[in-house]
Scaffold this motif. Structure first.
Motif, PDB file in Angstrom:
ATOM      1  N   LEU A 271       0.833  30.070 -44.271  1.00 55.71           N
ATOM      2  CA  LEU A 271       1.013  29.697 -45.669  1.00 55.71           C
ATOM      3  C   LEU A 271       0.112  30.437 -46.389  1.00 55.71           C
ATOM      4  O   LEU A 271      -1.035  30.112 -46.339  1.00 55.71           O
ATOM      5  CB  LEU A 271       1.289  28.321 -45.935  1.00 55.71           C
ATOM      6  CG  LEU A 271       2.457  27.518 -45.187  1.00 55.71           C
ATOM      7  CD1 LEU A 271       2.299  25.921 -45.513  1.00 55.71           C
ATOM      8  CD2 LEU A 271       3.594  28.307 -45.658  1.00 55.71           C
TER       9      LEU A 271
ATOM     10  N   ASP B 241       6.183  33.473 -48.041  1.00 48.37           N
ATOM     11  CA  ASP B 241       6.092  32.385 -47.359  1.00 48.37           C
ATOM     12  C   ASP B 241       7.390  31.857 -46.511  1.00 48.37           C
ATOM     13  O   ASP B 241       8.354  31.860 -47.203  1.00 48.37           O
ATOM     14  CB  ASP B 241       5.295  31.097 -48.016  1.00 48.37           C
ATOM     15  CG  ASP B 241       3.787  31.238 -48.124  1.00 48.37           C
ATOM     16  OD1 ASP B 241       3.243  32.210 -47.373  1.00 48.37           O
ATOM     17  OD2 ASP B 241       3.286  30.640 -48.634  1.00 48.37           O
ATOM     18  N   ASN B 242       7.448  31.579 -45.460  1.00 49.49           N
ATOM     19  CA  ASN B 242       8.472  30.769 -44.662  1.00 49.49           C
ATOM     20  C   ASN B 242       8.403  29.490 -45.058  1.00 49.49           C
ATOM     21  O   ASN B 242       7.611  28.716 -44.754  1.00 49.49           O
ATOM     22  CB  ASN B 242       8.496  31.086 -43.150  1.00 49.49           C
ATOM     23  CG  ASN B 242       9.600  30.488 -42.396  1.00 49.49           C
ATOM     24  OD1 ASN B 242      10.199  29.651 -42.915  1.00 49.49           O
ATOM     25  ND2 ASN B 242      10.111  30.929 -41.232  1.00 49.49           N
ATOM     26  N   THR B 243       9.502  29.068 -45.572  1.00 51.33           N
ATOM     27  CA  THR B 243       9.476  27.461 -46.287  1.00 51.33           C
ATOM     28  C   THR B 243      10.255  26.441 -45.490  1.00 51.33           C
ATOM     29  O   THR B 243      10.540  25.334 -45.791  1.00 51.33           O
ATOM     30  CB  THR B 243      10.160  27.588 -47.613  1.00 51.33           C
ATOM     31  OG1 THR B 243      11.525  28.058 -47.597  1.00 51.33           O
ATOM     32  CG2 THR B 243       9.185  28.390 -48.819  1.00 51.33           C
ATOM     33  N   ASN B 244      10.611  26.997 -44.197  1.00 47.54           N
ATOM     34  CA  ASN B 244      11.638  26.068 -43.535  1.00 47.54           C
ATOM     35  C   ASN B 244      10.694  25.171 -42.910  1.00 47.54           C
ATOM     36  O   ASN B 244       9.610  25.475 -42.255  1.00 47.54           O
ATOM     37  CB  ASN B 244      12.364  26.964 -42.508  1.00 47.54           C
ATOM     38  CG  ASN B 244      13.386  27.780 -43.295  1.00 47.54           C
ATOM     39  OD1 ASN B 244      13.984  27.418 -44.281  1.00 47.54           O
ATOM     40  ND2 ASN B 244      13.565  29.191 -42.848  1.00 47.54           N
TER      41      ASN B 244
ATOM     42  N   TRP C 230       1.165  24.726 -39.038  1.00 48.44           N
ATOM     43  CA  TRP C 230       1.207  25.794 -40.231  1.00 48.44           C
ATOM     44  C   TRP C 230      -0.657  26.081 -40.304  1.00 48.44           C
ATOM     45  O   TRP C 230      -1.529  25.518 -39.854  1.00 48.44           O
ATOM     46  CB  TRP C 230       1.453  25.150 -41.828  1.00 48.44           C
ATOM     47  CG  TRP C 230       2.839  24.985 -41.948  1.00 48.44           C
ATOM     48  CD1 TRP C 230       3.669  25.804 -42.022  1.00 48.44           C
ATOM     49  CD2 TRP C 230       3.628  23.776 -41.796  1.00 48.44           C
ATOM     50  NE1 TRP C 230       4.910  25.567 -42.381  1.00 48.44           N
ATOM     51  CE2 TRP C 230       5.108  24.075 -42.043  1.00 48.44           C
ATOM     52  CE3 TRP C 230       3.387  22.413 -41.283  1.00 48.44           C
ATOM     53  CZ2 TRP C 230       6.057  23.174 -42.126  1.00 48.44           C
ATOM     54  CZ3 TRP C 230       4.228  21.748 -41.458  1.00 48.44           C
ATOM     55  CH2 TRP C 230       5.571  21.944 -41.828  1.00 48.44           C
TER      56      TRP C 230
ATOM     57  N   THR D 220       3.975  20.995 -51.736  1.00 52.80           N
ATOM     58  CA  THR D 220       5.166  20.200 -52.433  1.00 52.80           C
ATOM     59  C   THR D 220       6.065  20.286 -50.728  1.00 52.80           C
ATOM     60  O   THR D 220       6.316  21.502 -50.276  1.00 52.80           O
ATOM     61  CB  THR D 220       5.961  20.987 -53.100  1.00 52.80           C
ATOM     62  OG1 THR D 220       4.917  20.983 -54.472  1.00 52.80           O
ATOM     63  CG2 THR D 220       7.141  20.164 -53.615  1.00 52.80           C
ATOM     64  N   VAL D 221       6.396  19.150 -50.370  1.00 51.05           N
ATOM     65  CA  VAL D 221       7.045  19.079 -49.218  1.00 51.05           C
ATOM     66  C   VAL D 221       8.531  18.326 -49.547  1.00 51.05           C
ATOM     67  O   VAL D 221       8.371  17.405 -50.374  1.00 51.05           O
ATOM     68  CB  VAL D 221       6.426  18.437 -48.121  1.00 51.05           C
ATOM     69  CG1 VAL D 221       7.710  18.121 -46.957  1.00 51.05           C
ATOM     70  CG2 VAL D 221       5.292  18.914 -47.815  1.00 51.05           C
TER      71      VAL D 221
ATOM     72  N   THR E 185      12.126  21.715 -46.660  1.00 54.98           N
ATOM     73  CA  THR E 185      11.236  23.013 -47.340  1.00 54.98           C
ATOM     74  C   THR E 185       9.818  22.418 -47.558  1.00 54.98           C
ATOM     75  O   THR E 185       9.624  21.363 -47.895  1.00 54.98           O
ATOM     76  CB  THR E 185      11.935  23.444 -48.509  1.00 54.98           C
ATOM     77  OG1 THR E 185      11.844  22.339 -49.377  1.00 54.98           O
ATOM     78  CG2 THR E 185      13.420  24.059 -48.334  1.00 54.98           C
ATOM     79  N   ILE E 186       9.106  23.430 -47.505  1.00 52.62           N
ATOM     80  CA  ILE E 186       7.583  23.338 -47.883  1.00 52.62           C
ATOM     81  C   ILE E 186       7.146  24.383 -48.908  1.00 52.62           C
ATOM     82  O   ILE E 186       7.497  25.546 -48.306  1.00 52.62           O
ATOM     83  CB  ILE E 186       6.725  23.143 -46.603  1.00 52.62           C
ATOM     84  CG1 ILE E 186       5.118  22.801 -47.042  1.00 52.62           C
ATOM     85  CG2 ILE E 186       6.818  24.522 -45.849  1.00 52.62           C
ATOM     86  CD1 ILE E 186       4.373  22.436 -45.513  1.00 52.62           C
ATOM     87  N   VAL E 187       6.398  24.443 -49.548  1.00 53.17           N
ATOM     88  CA  VAL E 187       5.830  25.147 -50.681  1.00 53.17           C
ATOM     89  C   VAL E 187       4.457  24.910 -50.779  1.00 53.17           C
ATOM     90  O   VAL E 187       3.986  23.924 -51.130  1.00 53.17           O
ATOM     91  CB  VAL E 187       6.874  25.304 -52.116  1.00 53.17           C
ATOM     92  CG1 VAL E 187       6.121  26.454 -52.883  1.00 53.17           C
ATOM     93  CG2 VAL E 187       8.308  25.712 -51.489  1.00 53.17           C
TER      94      VAL E 187
ATOM     95  N   LYS F 278       1.202  26.505 -53.125  1.00 46.45           N
ATOM     96  CA  LYS F 278       0.835  27.211 -54.507  1.00 46.45           C
ATOM     97  C   LYS F 278      -0.597  27.277 -54.727  1.00 46.45           C
ATOM     98  O   LYS F 278      -1.146  26.186 -54.622  1.00 46.45           O
ATOM     99  CB  LYS F 278       1.621  26.408 -55.420  1.00 46.45           C
ATOM    100  CG  LYS F 278       1.307  27.146 -56.938  1.00 46.45           C
ATOM    101  CD  LYS F 278       2.264  26.507 -57.927  1.00 46.45           C
ATOM    102  CE  LYS F 278       1.906  27.186 -59.346  1.00 46.45           C
ATOM    103  NZ  LYS F 278       2.595  26.522 -60.530  1.00 46.45           N
TER     104      LYS F 278
END
Length: 387
Positions: free
Chosen positions: A341, A347-350, A363, A374-375, A381-383, A385
């Motif tokens: 990440l 990014d792979n958000t899965n 990760w 953020t999950v 999903t996961i992000v 930032k």
């Protein structure tokens, strides 16, 4: 209200700017703090107030202020009244959306403002989030802004503090009824909607079934009710029988959060499959691989689908536990071990649910720094930032 807050922010910013950049202007003394023989002064009818629920319409406090001093030909003064909890500095420097300051522009020619017992108690309860039966120290401020001056002039400001003992208006029980929550439309079998802030904010987190439900005030009676309307708003309904348009709809069975603010007339209903999400790994500063000390992410009932955390992350690996202290419990993990990440669009958000913590996918954060994670377990999903 937003425009008033912008004006106040401009006044405060101007104080700072002109205190530093006052060279090369005529009449530099205009940029100094106002110093008049008879300065703007605010007086209070009382410094210690005890509010009584049996006297709601009586005047609790009156603020009176003198007229601001003349600032030269063509100038006018606009008055702004502010009130906040003592020590909050009237919201200056507060994070966005966290200020509790009440700001009001005063009509021309008016030099007084009053609150009734009911009004002041409601402000303490709803705006300042203070419970009944406690003493709250407040500050009030009057600002005389100078308009139409050929040069900037600092406003006159008068501030005064006072203490208020509030009262509890008593709870307002609400109930959820319907095949989506209580199993039937028997209005005697509703589930309690927990009251978070008296007569204002309610929040229930629990199991719902596919179907519909209503929020009612009185067990056994369909009306009055609080019904959904456009844009996640609610309306108070005393006359309209139940129909397909005035019920809350549940389209997915499972654990949900139902949040309602009857003062703001809004509601939020969202799928929340898990109670908590914990971060564990050597990328989580101060935690490492101690599953018993995994760091909980933050959850907000006004945005119920997501868990968030903002702060320092170290270079390293991490995964997300759903059960604190149990390596054999449920985990949220990447679909492939070593998923990096970086905090960018690539990014792979899965996210995948691993019921027994296996396979042991993690990760990877390559660069230490300040990040917001953020999950969304509802959408898996996961992000990340970078801040």
């Amino acid at each position: 209200m937003k425009n008033i807050k912008n004006i106040i922010s401009f006044i405060i910013m101007s104080l700072v700017f002109f205190s530093c950049e006052d060279k090369g202007l005529e009449n530099e003394d205009w940029l100094q703090d106002p110093n008049f023989p008879n300065p703007l002064t605010m007086t209070l009818s009382s410094k210690e107030i005890v509010l009584n629920r049996d006297n709601k319409d009586a005047t609790a406090i009156t603020f009176t202020w003198t007229q601001g001093n003349d600032r030269g030909a063509g100038t006018t003064l606009t008055y702004f009244f502010r009130m906040d909890i003592a020590g909050n500095n009237f919201g200056e420097g507060a994070a966005a959306g966290t200020s509790t300051t009440i700001t009001e522009e005063i009509p021309a020619g008016v030099f007084t403002k009053s609150y009734t017992v009911g009004e002041l108690n409601a402000l303490l309860l709803k705006n300042f989030k203070r419970p009944g039966g406690v003493i709250t120290n407040l500050e009030a401020q009057i600002i005389a802004q100078v308009n139409n001056s050929p040069q900037y002039q600092k406003p006159e400001v008068s501030t005064s503090g006072f203490a208020v003992t509030s009262f509890s208006p008593g709870p307002l029980p609400l109930f959820m009824v319907g095949d989506g929550i209580s199993g039937s439309w028997d209005y005697n079998t509703g589930k309690i909607l927990p009251e978070i802030t008296e007569r204002t904010i309610y929040n229930f987190v629990g199991d719902f079934s596919i179907g519909e439900f209503k929020v009612i005030e009185n067990p056994g009676s369909e009306l009055p009710s609080y019904d959904p309307s456009v844009g996640n708003t609610i309306v108070y309904n005393e006359t309209q029988p139940r129909n397909s348009d005035n019920v809350f709809k549940v389209t997915q069975a499972g654990r949900h959060s139902f949040y309602m603010d009857i003062d703001q007339k809004i509601y939020v209903f969202g799928y929340v499959p898990y109670e908590n999400v914990y971060m564990v790994g050597n990328a989580i500063t101060g935690i490492g691989w101690d599953i018993g000390k995994a760091k909980p992410m933050n959850w907000d009932p006004k945005n119920p689908e997501v868990f968030t955390f903002s702060g320092q992350f170290d270079a390293g690996e991490f995964k997300l536990a759903l059960d604190l202290g149990n390596w054999g419990g449920r985990f949220l993990m990447p679909q492939a071990n070593g998923t990096i990440l970086k905090g960018d669009a690539n990014d792979n958000t899965n996210v995948s649910l691993m019921p027994n913590g296996q396979p042991d996918n993690k990760w990877v954060i390559e660069t230490a720094g300040q990040y917001e994670l953020t999950v969304n377990p509802a959408k898996m999903t996961i992000v990340l930032k970078k801040l």
